[in-house]
Design a protein around this motif. Structure first.
Motif, short mmCIF file in Angstrom:
data_model
loop_
_atom_site.label_atom_id
_atom_site.label_comp_id
_atom_site.label_asym_id
_atom_site.label_seq_id
_atom_site.Cartn_x
_atom_site.Cartn_y
_atom_site.Cartn_z
N ASN A 8 0.84 -1.21 0.00
CA ASN A 8 0.00 0.00 0.00
C ASN A 8 0.87 1.25 0.00
O ASN A 8 0.53 2.27 0.58
N MET A 11 3.97 2.97 -5.14
CA MET A 11 3.64 2.37 -6.44
C MET A 11 2.20 1.86 -6.46
O MET A 11 1.49 2.01 -7.46
N ARG A 35 -3.22 1.11 7.30
CA ARG A 35 -2.56 1.74 6.14
C ARG A 35 -3.23 1.32 4.83
O ARG A 35 -3.42 2.13 3.93
N VAL A 64 6.16 -4.35 -3.35
CA VAL A 64 6.85 -4.40 -2.05
C VAL A 64 8.36 -4.32 -2.32
O VAL A 64 8.79 -4.45 -3.47
N1 LIG Z 1 8.46 4.38 -5.98
C1 LIG Z 1 8.95 4.32 -7.19
O1 LIG Z 1 9.15 5.36 -7.86
C2 LIG Z 1 9.25 2.98 -7.82
C3 LIG Z 1 9.44 2.93 -9.22
C4 LIG Z 1 9.66 1.70 -9.83
C5 LIG Z 1 9.71 0.55 -9.05
N2 LIG Z 1 9.55 0.64 -7.70
C6 LIG Z 1 9.60 -0.60 -6.92
O2 LIG Z 1 8.28 -0.90 -6.49
C7 LIG Z 1 8.32 -1.55 -5.23
C8 LIG Z 1 7.45 -0.77 -4.27
O3 LIG Z 1 7.96 0.54 -4.17
P1 LIG Z 1 7.18 1.69 -3.39
O4 LIG Z 1 7.84 2.95 -3.78
O5 LIG Z 1 5.73 1.52 -3.55
O6 LIG Z 1 7.60 1.37 -1.89
P2 LIG Z 1 6.93 1.91 -0.55
O7 LIG Z 1 6.18 3.15 -0.77
O8 LIG Z 1 8.02 1.88 0.47
O9 LIG Z 1 5.88 0.75 -0.18
C9 LIG Z 1 6.33 -0.54 0.08
C10 LIG Z 1 5.16 -1.40 0.49
O10 LIG Z 1 5.67 -2.70 0.79
C11 LIG Z 1 5.16 -3.12 2.04
N3 LIG Z 1 6.09 -4.03 2.68
C12 LIG Z 1 7.36 -3.77 3.08
N4 LIG Z 1 7.90 -4.89 3.63
C13 LIG Z 1 6.94 -5.83 3.58
C14 LIG Z 1 6.91 -7.19 4.00
N5 LIG Z 1 7.97 -7.80 4.59
N6 LIG Z 1 5.77 -7.89 3.80
C15 LIG Z 1 4.69 -7.29 3.23
N7 LIG Z 1 4.66 -6.01 2.80
C16 LIG Z 1 5.80 -5.30 2.98
C17 LIG Z 1 4.99 -1.84 2.83
O11 LIG Z 1 4.07 -2.09 3.86
P3 LIG Z 1 3.87 -1.07 5.09
O12 LIG Z 1 3.09 0.08 4.55
O13 LIG Z 1 3.11 -1.89 6.06
O14 LIG Z 1 5.25 -0.67 5.55
C18 LIG Z 1 4.44 -0.90 1.75
O15 LIG Z 1 3.06 -1.09 1.61
C19 LIG Z 1 9.80 -1.59 -4.81
O16 LIG Z 1 10.33 -2.85 -5.12
C20 LIG Z 1 10.45 -0.52 -5.68
O17 LIG Z 1 11.79 -0.82 -5.97
C21 LIG Z 1 9.32 1.82 -7.08
#
Ligand SMILES: NC(=O)c1ccc[n+]([C@@H]2O[C@H](COP(=O)([O-])OP(=O)(O)OC[C@H]3O[C@@H](n4cnc5c(N)ncnc54)[C@H](OP(=O)(O)O)[C@@H]3O)[C@@H](O)[C@H]2O)c1
Length: 205
Positions: A8, A11, A35, A64
């Motif tokens: 959540n 992305m 969340r 994630v």
């Molecule tokens: N943001 C970008 O611009 C971008 C672009 C391309 C690719 N990505 C990739 O997309 C993925 C997600 O990125 P994001 O930016 O959305 O990250 P984010 O905002 O930090 O969100 C990460 C999500 O993963 C959850 N999570 C973390 N550890 C977990 C676990 N052990 N078990 C279950 N859920 C878990 C978190 O839950 P909580 O809320 O409970 O902490 C949160 O909902 C990453 O792999 C990143 O490299 C990101």
């Protein structure tokens, strides 16, 4: 289409928000019910646990951190399509900390169609993509569904080969992000097809 998100965060918010606007039914799945519910309310989706969202989605977005991607993907039931948007970036030097994430996921859930997509650009881009932005997708199945979801965010699907090529997409993201962070503009690196090959394409007389 019914879509579940595993995560959540940024992305999930960016992509699922666009999908809701496009008329898809989305369940935001999170490990923290508050969340997940907050995000679902913000974008007009419903919320559930990770397991509930995995079961809900005909397509499941895995959003994630890459280091937990394989474990979290194991929640997805057989027969579904999983979009892997993760980047296993080592942010110290913009190399890949875990090569071939999508293939590792596929090995862990062989009856799920894993498609690598949406990893090349930031969540800020997916919220409001520039016109005509191409989104490479790599997978051995489920490509039609993912192509539809690429169009639903206002972008153009670019079929980039089978899942064996997903590692190239992961490496491309690492290269591009390193260039962007260094202040470079990756757009200038890729000419149009005609400029790349002239009028004669490889393999054609
Ligand atoms: N943001 C970008 O611009 C971008 C672009 C391309 C690719 N990505 C990739 O997309 C993925 C997600 O990125 P994001 O930016 O959305 O990250 P984010 O905002 O930090 O969100 C990460 C999500 O993963 C959850 N999570 C973390 N550890 C977990 C676990 N052990 N078990 C279950 N859920 C878990 C978190 O839950 P909580 O809320 O409970 O902490 C949160 O909902 C990453 O792999 C990143 O490299 C990101």
């Amino acid at each position: 289409m019914r879509i579940g998100t595993l995560g959540n965060g940024l992305m999930a918010e960016a992509l699922a928000g666009r999908w809701v606007e496009a008329g898809h039914d989305v369940m935001v799945g999170g490990r923290d019910p508050e969340r997940a519910a907050e995000l679902a309310k913000r974008i007009g989706a419903v919320a559930g646990s990770l397991m509930e969202a995995a079961a809900y989605g005909e397509v499941v977005l895995l959003a994630v951190p890459a280091e937990v991607a394989v474990e979290v993907a194991k929640l997805v039931p057989p027969g579904r399509t999983l979009i892997d948007c993760t980047n296993a970036l080592d942010h110290r030097d913009f190399t890949l900390a875990h090569p071939a994430t999508a293939e590792a996921i596929s090995r862990a859930v062989p009856e799920v169609q894993v498609v690598k997509a949406f990893n090349l650009a930031a969540d800020t881009v997916w919220r409001n993509p520039p016109a005509g932005l191409g989104v490479p997708i790599c997978g051995d199945g489920g490509l039609d569904l993912v192509a539809e979801l690429v169009q639903s965010v206002g972008c153009v699907p670019v079929t980039a080969g089978g899942l064996a090529r997903a590692k190239l997409l992961e490496a491309t993201a690492a290269l591009a992000i390193g260039i962007w962070v260094g202040g470079g503009d990756v757009r200038g690196m890729f000419p149009a097809l005609a400029d790349a090959f002239g009028t004669v394409l490889p393999g054609q007389p």
